[in-house]
Design a protein around this motif. Structure first.
Motif, PDB file in Angstrom:
ATOM      1  N   SER A  28       4.627  -9.273  -0.441  1.00 37.27           N
ATOM      2  CA  SER A  28       3.647  -8.499  -1.142  1.00 37.27           C
ATOM      3  C   SER A  28       3.649 -10.436  -2.221  1.00 37.27           C
ATOM      4  CB  SER A  28       4.131  -8.236  -2.244  1.00 37.27           C
ATOM      5  OG  SER A  28       4.549  -6.316  -2.445  1.00 37.27           O
ATOM      6  N   GLN A  70       3.861   1.593  -3.153  1.00 40.79           N
ATOM      7  CA  GLN A  70       4.750   1.475  -4.337  1.00 40.79           C
ATOM      8  C   GLN A  70       3.000   0.625  -4.840  1.00 40.79           C
ATOM      9  OE1 GLN A  70       9.170  -0.245  -3.791  1.00 40.79           O
ATOM     10  NE2 GLN A  70       7.568  -1.637  -2.177  1.00 40.79           N
ATOM     11  N   SER A 119       2.795  -2.873  -5.334  1.00 36.09           N
ATOM     12  CA  SER A 119       2.911  -3.985  -5.683  1.00 36.09           C
ATOM     13  C   SER A 119       1.736  -4.806  -5.934  1.00 36.09           C
ATOM     14  CB  SER A 119       4.443  -4.661  -4.650  1.00 36.09           C
ATOM     15  OG  SER A 119       5.441  -3.523  -5.127  1.00 36.09           O
ATOM     16  N   ASP A 159       1.223   0.149   1.040  1.00 36.36           N
ATOM     17  CA  ASP A 159       2.130  -0.015   0.565  1.00 36.36           C
ATOM     18  C   ASP A 159       2.082   1.070  -1.065  1.00 36.36           C
ATOM     19  OD1 ASP A 159       4.912   0.135  -0.694  1.00 36.36           O
ATOM     20  OD2 ASP A 159       5.572  -1.332  -0.018  1.00 36.36           O
TER      21      ASP A 159
HETATM   22 MG    MG Z   1       6.145  -5.276  -1.542  1.00 35.75          MG
END
Ligand code: MG
Ligand code: ATP
Length: 101
Positions: A17, A42, A44, A40
Motif C-alpha cells: 500500500s 482491508q 488500507s 484489498d
Molecule cells: Mg496493504
C-alpha cells in the motif's frame, strides 16, 4: 495510452500500500493522470488516501465487479473518488471479501 501497474505480494506488511501511494503521487507530480484501484478488503489504500471509514462507502471496486459480472448498469462516476494531491482512487472495503448474490 493507459498503463496498468499492479503492486502485489502474497506476504502481508511488506509495503504494498505504501509503495502504491508514493508511486502514484510521484507519477501525478510528473504530470501523469493516476487512478489507484484498491483491491484489498482491508481498504488500507483507500484509508491512506483520506477516506478513513472505507466500510461506510457505498460504491467500491466490489460494486463495479458485481455490476460487470451481472450485466448491470455501472454507477455514475464509477465510484471514483479524488485525493487532494491529484490522484483518483477507486476504493475498496470489507465487501470485497464476501460473496454477493
Ligand atoms: Mg496493504
Ligand atoms: N520504507 C519504509 N520504511 C519503514 N516503514 C515502512 C516503509 N514502507 C512501509 N513501512 C511501514 O510498514 C508497514 C506495512 O506497510 P503497508 O501497509 O504499506 O504494507 P502492505 O504490504 O500493504 O500490508 P498489508 O499486507 O497489510 O496490506 C506500515 O506500518 C508502513 O508504514
Amino acid at each position: 495510452m493507459a498503463k496498468v501497474i499492479a503492486i502485489v505480494n502474497q506476504k502481508g506488511g511488506v509495503a504494498k500500500s505504501t509503495s502504491c501511494v508514493n508511486l502514484g503521487i510521484g507519477l501525478v507530480k510528473k504530470g501523469y493522470k493516476v487512478l489507484a484501484i484498491d483491491f484489498d478488503p482491508q481498504g488500507s489504500l483507500t484509508e491512506s488516501l483520506g477516506y478513513q471509514n472505507p466500510d461506510e462507502l457505498e460504491i467500491t471496486v466490489a460494486t463495479i465487479l458485481h455490476c460487470e459480472m451481472n450485466g448491470l448498469e455501472l454507477p455514475k462516476g464509477y465510484g471514483i473518488l479524488h485525493h487532494e494531491e491529484g490522484m483518483d482512487i477507486l476504493p475498496a472495503n470489507i465487501e470485497l471479501s464476501g460473496g454477493r448474490s
